[in-house]
Design a protein around this motif. Structure first.
Motif, PDB file in Angstrom:
ATOM      1  N   LEU A 291     -36.782 -60.891  10.199  1.00 40.07           N
ATOM      2  CA  LEU A 291     -35.802 -61.129   9.154  1.00 40.07           C
ATOM      3  C   LEU A 291     -34.733 -60.200   9.053  1.00 40.07           C
ATOM      4  O   LEU A 291     -34.882 -59.067   9.084  1.00 40.07           O
ATOM      5  N   HIS A 292     -33.411 -60.762   8.742  1.00 36.23           N
ATOM      6  CA  HIS A 292     -32.319 -60.090   8.550  1.00 36.23           C
ATOM      7  C   HIS A 292     -32.296 -59.511   7.087  1.00 36.23           C
ATOM      8  O   HIS A 292     -32.620 -60.298   6.117  1.00 36.23           O
ATOM      9  N   LEU A 293     -32.362 -58.336   6.691  1.00 36.66           N
ATOM     10  CA  LEU A 293     -32.379 -57.808   5.388  1.00 36.66           C
ATOM     11  C   LEU A 293     -31.553 -58.220   4.583  1.00 36.66           C
ATOM     12  O   LEU A 293     -31.807 -58.651   3.048  1.00 36.66           O
ATOM     13  N   LEU A 294     -30.154 -58.250   4.821  1.00 39.88           N
ATOM     14  CA  LEU A 294     -29.257 -59.005   3.979  1.00 39.88           C
ATOM     15  C   LEU A 294     -29.427 -60.546   3.429  1.00 39.88           C
ATOM     16  O   LEU A 294     -29.100 -61.015   2.634  1.00 39.88           O
ATOM     17  N   ASP A 295     -29.989 -61.183   4.508  1.00 34.97           N
ATOM     18  CA  ASP A 295     -30.165 -62.470   4.316  1.00 34.97           C
ATOM     19  C   ASP A 295     -31.453 -62.521   3.022  1.00 34.97           C
ATOM     20  O   ASP A 295     -31.284 -63.514   2.307  1.00 34.97           O
ATOM     21  N   LEU A 296     -31.999 -61.608   2.996  1.00 33.85           N
ATOM     22  CA  LEU A 296     -32.995 -61.740   1.992  1.00 33.85           C
ATOM     23  C   LEU A 296     -32.579 -60.866   0.628  1.00 33.85           C
ATOM     24  O   LEU A 296     -32.623 -61.441  -0.386  1.00 33.85           O
ATOM     25  N   ALA A 297     -31.891 -59.697   0.924  1.00 31.02           N
ATOM     26  CA  ALA A 297     -31.483 -58.850  -0.318  1.00 31.02           C
ATOM     27  C   ALA A 297     -30.384 -59.367  -1.034  1.00 31.02           C
ATOM     28  O   ALA A 297     -30.362 -59.282  -2.247  1.00 31.02           O
ATOM     29  N   GLY A 298     -29.209 -60.316  -0.386  1.00 29.17           N
ATOM     30  CA  GLY A 298     -28.167 -60.681  -0.992  1.00 29.17           C
ATOM     31  C   GLY A 298     -28.715 -61.683  -2.113  1.00 29.17           C
ATOM     32  O   GLY A 298     -28.339 -61.564  -3.286  1.00 29.17           O
ATOM     33  N   PRO A 299     -29.380 -62.743  -1.721  1.00 32.92           N
ATOM     34  CA  PRO A 299     -29.968 -63.593  -2.630  1.00 32.92           C
ATOM     35  C   PRO A 299     -30.798 -63.138  -3.794  1.00 32.92           C
ATOM     36  O   PRO A 299     -30.905 -63.385  -4.814  1.00 32.92           O
ATOM     37  N   ALA A 300     -31.860 -62.215  -3.447  1.00 34.23           N
ATOM     38  CA  ALA A 300     -32.496 -61.492  -4.252  1.00 34.23           C
ATOM     39  C   ALA A 300     -31.935 -60.711  -5.293  1.00 34.23           C
ATOM     40  O   ALA A 300     -32.254 -60.575  -6.474  1.00 34.23           O
ATOM     41  N   GLN A 301     -30.678 -59.969  -4.865  1.00 36.52           N
ATOM     42  CA  GLN A 301     -29.984 -59.325  -5.908  1.00 36.52           C
ATOM     43  C   GLN A 301     -29.305 -60.276  -6.774  1.00 36.52           C
ATOM     44  O   GLN A 301     -29.059 -59.926  -8.089  1.00 36.52           O
TER      45      GLN A 301
ATOM     46  N   LEU B  58     -46.557 -73.478  -7.834  1.00 41.47           N
ATOM     47  CA  LEU B  58     -44.988 -73.730  -7.880  1.00 41.47           C
ATOM     48  C   LEU B  58     -44.938 -75.072  -8.613  1.00 41.47           C
ATOM     49  O   LEU B  58     -45.695 -75.925  -8.962  1.00 41.47           O
ATOM     50  N   THR B  59     -43.848 -74.812  -9.439  1.00 46.68           N
ATOM     51  CA  THR B  59     -43.630 -76.304 -10.321  1.00 46.68           C
ATOM     52  C   THR B  59     -42.342 -76.747  -9.824  1.00 46.68           C
ATOM     53  O   THR B  59     -41.525 -76.275  -8.861  1.00 46.68           O
ATOM     54  N   PRO B  60     -41.841 -78.008 -10.045  1.00 45.49           N
ATOM     55  CA  PRO B  60     -40.578 -78.469  -9.777  1.00 45.49           C
ATOM     56  C   PRO B  60     -39.102 -77.898 -10.127  1.00 45.49           C
ATOM     57  O   PRO B  60     -38.128 -77.784  -9.451  1.00 45.49           O
ATOM     58  N   ALA B  61     -39.542 -76.608 -10.830  1.00 43.12           N
ATOM     59  CA  ALA B  61     -38.328 -75.990 -11.507  1.00 43.12           C
ATOM     60  C   ALA B  61     -38.213 -74.794 -10.444  1.00 43.12           C
ATOM     61  O   ALA B  61     -37.068 -74.115 -10.510  1.00 43.12           O
ATOM     62  N   ASP B  62     -39.033 -74.504  -9.781  1.00 41.82           N
ATOM     63  CA  ASP B  62     -38.954 -73.318  -8.739  1.00 41.82           C
ATOM     64  C   ASP B  62     -38.266 -73.680  -7.532  1.00 41.82           C
ATOM     65  O   ASP B  62     -38.069 -74.597  -7.105  1.00 41.82           O
ATOM     66  N   LEU B  63     -37.877 -72.345  -6.936  1.00 41.43           N
ATOM     67  CA  LEU B  63     -37.040 -72.323  -5.789  1.00 41.43           C
ATOM     68  C   LEU B  63     -37.716 -71.778  -4.615  1.00 41.43           C
ATOM     69  O   LEU B  63     -38.222 -70.544  -4.852  1.00 41.43           O
ATOM     70  N   VAL B  64     -37.893 -72.200  -3.504  1.00 39.00           N
ATOM     71  CA  VAL B  64     -38.251 -71.503  -2.099  1.00 39.00           C
ATOM     72  C   VAL B  64     -37.121 -71.375  -1.406  1.00 39.00           C
ATOM     73  O   VAL B  64     -36.199 -72.075  -1.157  1.00 39.00           O
ATOM     74  N   VAL B  65     -36.982 -70.199  -0.992  1.00 36.19           N
ATOM     75  CA  VAL B  65     -35.781 -69.732  -0.128  1.00 36.19           C
ATOM     76  C   VAL B  65     -36.553 -68.898   1.261  1.00 36.19           C
ATOM     77  O   VAL B  65     -37.293 -68.299   1.285  1.00 36.19           O
ATOM     78  N   VAL B  66     -35.964 -69.450   2.273  1.00 37.59           N
ATOM     79  CA  VAL B  66     -36.421 -68.948   3.690  1.00 37.59           C
ATOM     80  C   VAL B  66     -35.022 -68.248   4.317  1.00 37.59           C
ATOM     81  O   VAL B  66     -34.030 -68.713   4.621  1.00 37.59           O
ATOM     82  N   PRO B  67     -35.276 -66.811   4.227  1.00 38.02           N
ATOM     83  CA  PRO B  67     -34.064 -66.125   4.955  1.00 38.02           C
ATOM     84  C   PRO B  67     -34.070 -66.329   6.204  1.00 38.02           C
ATOM     85  O   PRO B  67     -35.066 -66.485   7.022  1.00 38.02           O
ATOM     86  N   GLY B  68     -32.995 -65.757   6.911  1.00 37.99           N
ATOM     87  CA  GLY B  68     -32.983 -65.995   8.683  1.00 37.99           C
ATOM     88  C   GLY B  68     -33.420 -64.598   9.271  1.00 37.99           C
ATOM     89  O   GLY B  68     -33.785 -63.859   8.547  1.00 37.99           O
ATOM     90  N   TRP B  69     -33.475 -64.846  10.648  1.00 34.56           N
ATOM     91  CA  TRP B  69     -34.065 -63.935  11.217  1.00 34.56           C
ATOM     92  C   TRP B  69     -33.162 -63.655  12.473  1.00 34.56           C
ATOM     93  O   TRP B  69     -32.224 -64.518  12.911  1.00 34.56           O
ATOM     94  N   ARG B  70     -33.487 -62.322  13.330  1.00 31.77           N
ATOM     95  CA  ARG B  70     -32.680 -62.244  14.351  1.00 31.77           C
ATOM     96  C   ARG B  70     -33.185 -62.762  15.491  1.00 31.77           C
ATOM     97  O   ARG B  70     -34.310 -62.885  16.054  1.00 31.77           O
ATOM     98  N   SER B  71     -31.999 -63.682  15.938  1.00 35.81           N
ATOM     99  CA  SER B  71     -32.697 -64.519  17.190  1.00 35.81           C
ATOM    100  C   SER B  71     -31.226 -65.205  17.739  1.00 35.81           C
ATOM    101  O   SER B  71     -30.462 -65.654  17.199  1.00 35.81           O
ATOM    102  N   PRO B  72     -31.234 -65.013  19.189  1.00 36.28           N
ATOM    103  CA  PRO B  72     -29.813 -65.637  19.718  1.00 36.28           C
ATOM    104  C   PRO B  72     -30.035 -67.265  19.847  1.00 36.28           C
ATOM    105  O   PRO B  72     -29.197 -67.942  20.027  1.00 36.28           O
ATOM    106  N   ARG B  73     -31.310 -67.728  19.764  1.00 34.15           N
ATOM    107  CA  ARG B  73     -31.355 -69.104  19.814  1.00 34.15           C
ATOM    108  C   ARG B  73     -32.486 -69.509  18.941  1.00 34.15           C
ATOM    109  O   ARG B  73     -33.298 -68.648  18.284  1.00 34.15           O
ATOM    110  N   LEU B  74     -32.474 -70.780  18.637  1.00 41.99           N
ATOM    111  CA  LEU B  74     -33.541 -71.174  17.416  1.00 41.99           C
ATOM    112  C   LEU B  74     -34.882 -71.543  18.039  1.00 41.99           C
ATOM    113  O   LEU B  74     -35.878 -71.525  17.627  1.00 41.99           O
TER     114      LEU B  74
END
Length: 301
Positions: free
Chosen positions: A12-22, A62-78
């Motif tokens: 995973l890319h650190l900023l994909d995670l750290a940005g929203p977490a911050q 989890l409850t409906p009020a909660d949020l699940v976030v999937v950060p991205g990762w390094r990959s030239p293709r999906l």
């Protein structure tokens, strides 16, 4: 309280995670509870930048009020090996089915697609991956050249730093644009919300500057825009003369303080009218003595 669960994948890319977490952490510092959790298929998670992270392997309840976030990762293709186990994908889908919100940053949209959450929805991802996302999930409508898209409690964002914009958007939705603006200011970032349509509130649209004195004036107007605010009070908040505060405000925002206050009133009034409130009642609610000024401002556009 909204629990935020980050689902971590290898590389995973650190900023994909750290940005929203911050963003959510800063909102918590301002008094809005956002407990953060980090889960993964394996406790040891390598990142694209070389730092190894440690995550839990058991998801919190989890409850409906909660949020699940999937950060991205390094990959030239999906394409290739699924980045998450079937169990994790099932948890994502179950959370959404139960009324919860799921979000992704960059290539994290592929995880939402694998969970079946992009079918029939508008979505986006990093510009280099948009064509492949569209091919891989033909039932999804991939929106190009935007920072984020929200559709049916599925929120997807573009690459890397756009996760900050996504998180600010979610904070604004939960607590109002003034809170999101305070978070952005604390993080020293532009408070952008330009997603797939015109959804930038006046509070955020005119925060794209780093003038601290003007931010203090805007903080005061944001909090009390329904009240009469003499220029002397705004100058006191900025710590300068009335003439100087007018000059600084105009240079930073392109507006006078009065025009900025009027925009906030107009925006709030439009929101009330859209919910069925009469023009007269909306005018009184936002601080106008009668509806004539509100009608003039609405006609001006």
């Amino acid at each position: 309280m909204t629990r935020v669960v980050f689902v971590l994948v290898p590389s995973l890319h650190l900023l994909d995670l750290a940005g929203p977490a911050q963003v959510f952490s800063t909102a918590a510092d301002l008094g809005h509870a956002y407990p953060l959790h980090y889960v993964a298929d394996d406790a040891d998670v390598p990142t694209a930048q070389g730092v190894r992270l440690h995550a839990g392997v058991d998801w919190p309840d989890l409850t409906p009020a909660d949020l699940v976030v999937v950060p991205g990762w390094r990959s030239p293709r999906l394409s290739g090996r699924p980045p998450l186990s079937r169990r994790a994908l099932d948890r994502l889908r179950a959370h959404h089915t139960a009324g919860g919100t799921v979000a992704s940053v960059c290539s994290g949209a592929d995880v939402l697609g694998r969970a079946g959450l992009l079918d029939g929805r508008r979505c986006t991802t990093h510009h280099e991956l948009q064509d492949e996302l569209a091919r891989r999930y033909p039932r999804a409508h991939v929106v190009r050249d935007v920072l984020f898209v929200e559709d049916g409690r599925v929120v997807t964002s573009a690459g890397i730093a756009s996760g900050i914009d996504l998180a600010l958007h979610l904070v604004a939705g939960g607590h109002g644009p003034a809170v999101a603006a305070r978070v952005a200011r604390a993080m020293v970032v532009y408070a952008r919300r330009n997603g797939d349509e015109s959804q930038a509130s006046a509070m955020l649209r005119h925060r794209a500057h780093l003038d601290d004195a003007v931010h203090r004036v805007q903080d005061l107007i944001d909090a009390r825009f329904t009240e009469p605010l003499p220029l002397a009070a705004l100058a006191a908040a900025a710590g300068c003369s009335e003439r100087t505060v007018t000059r600084l405000f105009g240079r930073a925002t392109g507006l006078t303080p009065l025009r900025y206050q009027q925009l906030l009133r107009l925006e709030r009034a439009e929101n009330l009218i859209g919910r069925g409130v009469t023009v007269e009642a909306a005018a009184r609610a936002v601080g106008f003595g009668d509806a004539r000024m509100l009608r003039r401002l609405r006609a001006r556009g």
